[in-house]
Enzyme design. Sequence first.
Site, PDB file in Angstrom:
ATOM      1  N   SER A   1       0.648  -0.555  -0.082  1.00 38.45           N
ATOM      2  CA  SER A   1      -0.434   0.013  -0.332  1.00 38.45           C
ATOM      3  C   SER A   1       0.707   1.224   0.185  1.00 38.45           C
ATOM      4  CB  SER A   1      -0.632  -0.053   0.794  1.00 38.45           C
ATOM      5  OG  SER A   1      -1.811   0.598   1.000  1.00 38.45           O
TER       6      SER A   1
ATOM      7  N   GLU B   1      -8.773  -5.865  -3.652  1.00 40.63           N
ATOM      8  CA  GLU B   1      -8.310  -4.493  -3.298  1.00 40.63           C
ATOM      9  C   GLU B   1      -9.417  -3.338  -2.330  1.00 40.63           C
ATOM     10  OE1 GLU B   1      -5.354  -3.555  -2.718  1.00 40.63           O
ATOM     11  OE2 GLU B   1      -4.581  -4.458  -4.535  1.00 40.63           O
TER      12      GLU B   1
ATOM     13  N   HIS C   1      -7.562  -5.713   0.297  1.00 35.42           N
ATOM     14  CA  HIS C   1      -6.024  -5.327   0.303  1.00 35.42           C
ATOM     15  C   HIS C   1      -4.725  -5.658   0.950  1.00 35.42           C
ATOM     16  CE1 HIS C   1      -3.911  -1.805  -0.589  1.00 35.42           C
ATOM     17  NE2 HIS C   1      -3.606  -1.078   0.476  1.00 35.42           N
TER      18      HIS C   1
END
Length: 579
Positions: free
Chosen positions: A264, A396, A493
């Site tokens: 991320s 995600e 995610h």
Amino acid sequence: MNKREKRDEAASSVGRRVWMKQAAALTGGVAAGALLPAEASARAPKAAPNGSGNTVVAAGDSKAVVETTAGKVRGYVRNGIYTYKGIPYAGTTAGEARYQPPTKPVPWAGVRSSMQYGSVCPQVARAGWANDEEAWLFSWDDGIPGEDHLRVNVWTPGIRGAGEDKKRPVMFWIHGGGFQAGSGQELPSYDGENLSRRGDVVVVSVNHRLGVLGYLNLAEIGGAKYADSANLGQLDLVAALAWVRDNIANFGGDPNNVTIFGQSGGGSKVGTLMAMPAARGLFHRAIVQSGSGLRMATSDNTSRLAAAVLSELGLSASQLDRLHTLPVQTIVGAGVAALRKLQPPGGGMRVFQRRADRVGWAPTVDGRILPQHPFDPAAPSISAQVPMLIGTTLNEFTSAINNPKAEALTEEDLAARVKEMYGDRSREIVAAYRRANPQAKPFDILSFISTVPTRHNAVTQAELKTAQGAAPAYLYLFTWQTPVLDGRPRAFHCAKLAFVFDNIDRCANMTGGGADARALAAKMSEAWIAFARKGDPNHPGLPKWSAYSADKGPTMIFDNKCEIRNDPDGPARRTITMA
């Protein structure tokens, strides 16, 4: 914005990752050992615990002592892995050190006890705790905020002077949370013990300055004294990598074989380091997980945000000295308020767009510390020889975490939601994804479409890296669906983190534990280890993984069955990205 959209937006907000007043203890179990490929078994220094509770910890005044450039540190040994936490790699960032480049740590006499995580960067309060299901899934450890937080944590199978002088690959982990939140301890998956043991590698994690403390662009307002303020968070990471260069050999690591990897926001930090002259030569391989930031912030936007912060604080340009004496949480609060006014919540955040076009906390392209956008219009030449491993998860930021009703999304709902994002082109886009996924539920189609910005950036980054013709890039897609919560989180995610770190049982709330998850973790963690060791993720447990090429787009699919597919989502994805 309706309630469902607000929940979706909340699920994707990096503002959830942050501080509480009390540190939550990590209590996850040790991962049960999965079968190792032959070459991994041959190199493994010690057998992994079998999950039966036979944990062995050794600690004492003369145990696990290592010399650093600032003084000696003492850790502990857990299941054969030497563990050190909270080692200072730089000085405090409080008082006159606020908004200044990192300094060397203050040397200490004697032996410094380094057995628990140090402070985390003061940051915005995590919203995720308000959602019981999400809080259970992630099991955050928010730590204790403090400005003396520039610390590293180290896990290693052996140290210099303990009967060996081995040089192991170093895997330097950079946490997520955008550029405004998170820490090296916030998720159970970040614990480096199992990865260190499995790969006979040294794992390092790091804390650095974030948000208003790490990326406040005061250069135009404050002149030379604050010339570096817009990129302090990145300079902290450079200082931590310099610490690794100068110290890691005593921890059994090879300073000439360092892999930086992050997820991320941590992935975006990895990409940014690749474009920073100060970081050149401090790392040798790079892994970007769900964080391919091609562009960073422009000085126009970050200067505007800095002016808004000063306005919230009631400070003029001639009063910047007060920034060094105000309570730190007052400054953090001003940063939150200023960002909220300049970038209100809601809107088309999932529509294909670039970070540099929005106001937010991020490194600034200043022509000096960060001379160019990391991967726009091309990959940075200063890191051309650095191989890359790049990828994303299938779903995600759009899952049904906290929202069971999302599973009942209808085709009509899907059409309306996509039309909000892409207007008249929505029918073409939905049709393309429906053709590629004929059995998928409407909510899954929405998730695939919403994930396109993240996926597109990853593919583009691999293409640009490959176009240099110097070092290879390897592309992957993580599609494994967690069984917990009736499977509603999907391949969300952060789902891959437990697999990369071989922490399936430590992260059982995310993974469900079980043989399938452990088997995939063995394959994934070995791929990351192989890449750190030789710049190539291939190992006997996976099918042949070819380096990325623009004509075929070979992509490793990580699932119960791992396989290579060429450009697996390309035709549907391009209905959005080629517009």
